[in-house]
Design a protein around this motif. Structure first.
Motif, PDB file in Angstrom:
ATOM      1  N   ASP A 252      13.524 -17.556   5.132  1.00 51.38           N
ATOM      2  CA  ASP A 252      12.323 -17.494   4.309  1.00 51.38           C
ATOM      3  C   ASP A 252      12.044 -18.872   3.723  1.00 51.38           C
ATOM      4  O   ASP A 252      12.966 -19.555   3.253  1.00 51.38           O
ATOM      5  N   ASP A 299       7.916  -1.028   6.767  1.00 46.57           N
ATOM      6  CA  ASP A 299       7.891  -1.528   5.391  1.00 46.57           C
ATOM      7  C   ASP A 299       9.115  -1.005   4.661  1.00 46.57           C
ATOM      8  O   ASP A 299       9.461   0.182   4.777  1.00 46.57           O
ATOM      9  N   GLU A 312       8.668  -6.674   2.812  1.00 46.11           N
ATOM     10  CA  GLU A 312       7.544  -7.246   3.535  1.00 46.11           C
ATOM     11  C   GLU A 312       7.008  -6.219   4.525  1.00 46.11           C
ATOM     12  O   GLU A 312       7.618  -5.180   4.770  1.00 46.11           O
ATOM     13  N   TRP A 314       6.951  -5.790   8.062  1.00 43.98           N
ATOM     14  CA  TRP A 314       7.717  -6.380   9.154  1.00 43.98           C
ATOM     15  C   TRP A 314       7.258  -5.855  10.508  1.00 43.98           C
ATOM     16  O   TRP A 314       7.060  -4.651  10.679  1.00 43.98           O
ATOM     17  N   LYS A 315       7.121  -6.765  11.464  1.00 47.01           N
ATOM     18  CA  LYS A 315       6.869  -6.370  12.844  1.00 47.01           C
ATOM     19  C   LYS A 315       8.183  -6.370  13.600  1.00 47.01           C
ATOM     20  O   LYS A 315       8.987  -7.300  13.485  1.00 47.01           O
ATOM     21  N   PHE A 326      13.157  -8.625  13.119  1.00 51.51           N
ATOM     22  CA  PHE A 326      11.816  -8.463  12.560  1.00 51.51           C
ATOM     23  C   PHE A 326      11.192  -9.828  12.286  1.00 51.51           C
ATOM     24  O   PHE A 326      11.893 -10.806  12.036  1.00 51.51           O
ATOM     25  N   LYS A 327       9.860  -9.845  12.281  1.00 51.38           N
ATOM     26  CA  LYS A 327       9.097 -11.019  11.882  1.00 51.38           C
ATOM     27  C   LYS A 327       8.002 -10.563  10.935  1.00 51.38           C
ATOM     28  O   LYS A 327       7.347  -9.542  11.170  1.00 51.38           O
ATOM     29  N   GLU A 328       7.820 -11.293   9.848  1.00 52.23           N
ATOM     30  CA  GLU A 328       6.808 -10.914   8.861  1.00 52.23           C
ATOM     31  C   GLU A 328       5.431 -10.855   9.508  1.00 52.23           C
ATOM     32  O   GLU A 328       5.018 -11.763  10.237  1.00 52.23           O
ATOM     33  N   ASN A 329       4.717  -9.760   9.256  1.00 52.13           N
ATOM     34  CA  ASN A 329       3.377  -9.577   9.797  1.00 52.13           C
ATOM     35  C   ASN A 329       2.376 -10.278   8.886  1.00 52.13           C
ATOM     36  O   ASN A 329       1.907  -9.725   7.893  1.00 52.13           O
ATOM     37  N   SER A 336       8.374 -15.101   7.400  1.00 50.88           N
ATOM     38  CA  SER A 336       9.790 -14.829   7.186  1.00 50.88           C
ATOM     39  C   SER A 336      10.346 -14.080   8.400  1.00 50.88           C
ATOM     40  O   SER A 336       9.598 -13.453   9.150  1.00 50.88           O
ATOM     41  N   TYR A 337      11.668 -14.153   8.551  1.00 48.83           N
ATOM     42  CA  TYR A 337      12.344 -13.484   9.661  1.00 48.83           C
ATOM     43  C   TYR A 337      13.541 -12.717   9.112  1.00 48.83           C
ATOM     44  O   TYR A 337      14.252 -13.198   8.229  1.00 48.83           O
ATOM     45  N   LEU A 338      13.783 -11.541   9.670  1.00 48.73           N
ATOM     46  CA  LEU A 338      14.885 -10.698   9.223  1.00 48.73           C
ATOM     47  C   LEU A 338      15.566 -10.080  10.444  1.00 48.73           C
ATOM     48  O   LEU A 338      14.888  -9.566  11.337  1.00 48.73           O
TER      49      LEU A 338
END
Length: 343
Positions: A252, A299, A312, A314-315, A326-329, A336-338
């Protein structure tokens, strides 16, 4: 004379500052990287590593690890049947033999000696089952996400480097994937480097693609994931609701913040609630899932304020039985990335 000397000192100092600022504009600093900087352990460098590594995921039916691959040909014994694995197409034969019965042990026994190859191309000879098990035990924790081997970069490519300590700029030419993999996996946070664009890539269909910057390179690699990897045979929701998870990676604001979530475990229940466990401080949350033409989205909401940055839209980018990425939509250029990893 003194005035002239003072003027020359001031001028020299000013030129030095200007040069330093110019380098910062080109490459950026460790805490404020330029748009095309390569940052250690960033989402982009992780993708580059997966694209340039030696493939190690495809043969997991043989060795049970993505840390390394077993060099072919190799002879294995599965449920008392000897199978010669000459090419990757023979992996399915091994899997079919495992699937014949639910009462067999399904253990793959190698006929030694064998050789294993690591992601960086290093080859190690293995002479016994004990040596093989030790090699697996010595592997560092993995993301369990497969290599992205159906796309590639056209070499050579050039990197711009800047040595902060000695204030020296230089270039480095990379001539193959092995060199690129070694470079990105050995990057340090203090390293200042960027790719000289444009570069060329070859997509999964064999078409040449011009890549203009870091965002284009990330999209080039990431968009190939569905074509390169079959993923899991289970559905995303089946995987999400099975077992407990931890934050395997959180990136992030251009910073790896994974360590901030050490010790947390998450269980995503079928009723859309989330059980959050951290030592003796248990809490709850909720999750919601939607799927539309542009992808799958989730979400998270948590009662624990320390988890607010995970809340967030998340996609879902990709998933396996043990990892979900995941990648922030968002339309922001700095999402951000998770990654959730199975405990």
């Amino acid at each position: 004379m003194k005035v002239k000397l003072l003027f020359l000192v001031i001028l020299s100092f000013a030129l030095l500052i200007c040069c330093q600022r110019e380098e910062e504009i080109i490459i950026g600093g460790a805490n404020d990287p330029a748009p095309n900087a390569l940052v250690a352990n960033s989402p982009l460098t992780q993708l580059i590593a997966r694209m340039t590594q030696v493939p190690t995921f495809l043969d997991n039916v043989l060795d049970g690890t993505s840390c390394f691959a077993v060099q072919l040909p190799v002879t294995v014994i599965v449920n008392s049947q000897t199978i010669v694995v000459n090419t990757s197409s023979d992996y399915q034969t091994v899997q079919d033999k495992k699937d014949v019965s639910t009462t067999d042990d399904d253990i793959v026994n190698f006929v030694y000696p064998i050789a294993i190859v690591f992601k960086n191309g290093t080859v190690k000879n293995i002479n016994t089952s004990l040596e093989f098990q030790n090699a697996k035990n010595n592997c560092t924790p993995e993301s369990n996400l497969a290599e992205i081997s159906c796309v590639r970069i056209v070499y050579p490519i050039t990197l711009n480097l800047y040595d902060v300590n000695n204030q020296l700029a230089s270039t480095l030419v990379l001539r193959n994937s092995s060199q690129f993999f070694s470079f990105v996996t050995n990057l340090k946070k203090t390293d200042l480097t960027e790719i000289t664009y444009p570069i060329m890539g070859v997509n999964a269909l064999g078409n040449s693609i011009s890549i203009a910057d870091n965002n284009a390179l990330e999209n080039f690699i990431e968009s190939a994931i569905p074509q390169c990897n079959s993923g899991s045979t289970a559905s995303f929701l089946e995987i999400l609701k099975s077992g407990s998870w931890r934050v395997g990676y959180f990136y992030d604001d251009d910073d790896d913040e994974t360590d901030e979530y050490a010790g947390y475990s998450f269980v995503f229940n079928a009723n859309n609630t989330t059980s959050v466990i951290k030592t003796n401080q248990n809490s709850t949350g909720s999750w919601s899932y939607t799927t539309i033409a542009s992808g799958d989205f989730i979400d998270f909401s948590f009662m624990d304020d320390d988890l607010s940055e995970l809340e967030e839209d998340w996609k879902v980018i990709e998933f396996s039985n043990n990892s979900i990425r995941f990648k922030e939509n968002t339309d922001d250029d700095d999402p951000s990335y998770l990654t959730l990893s199975k405990n």
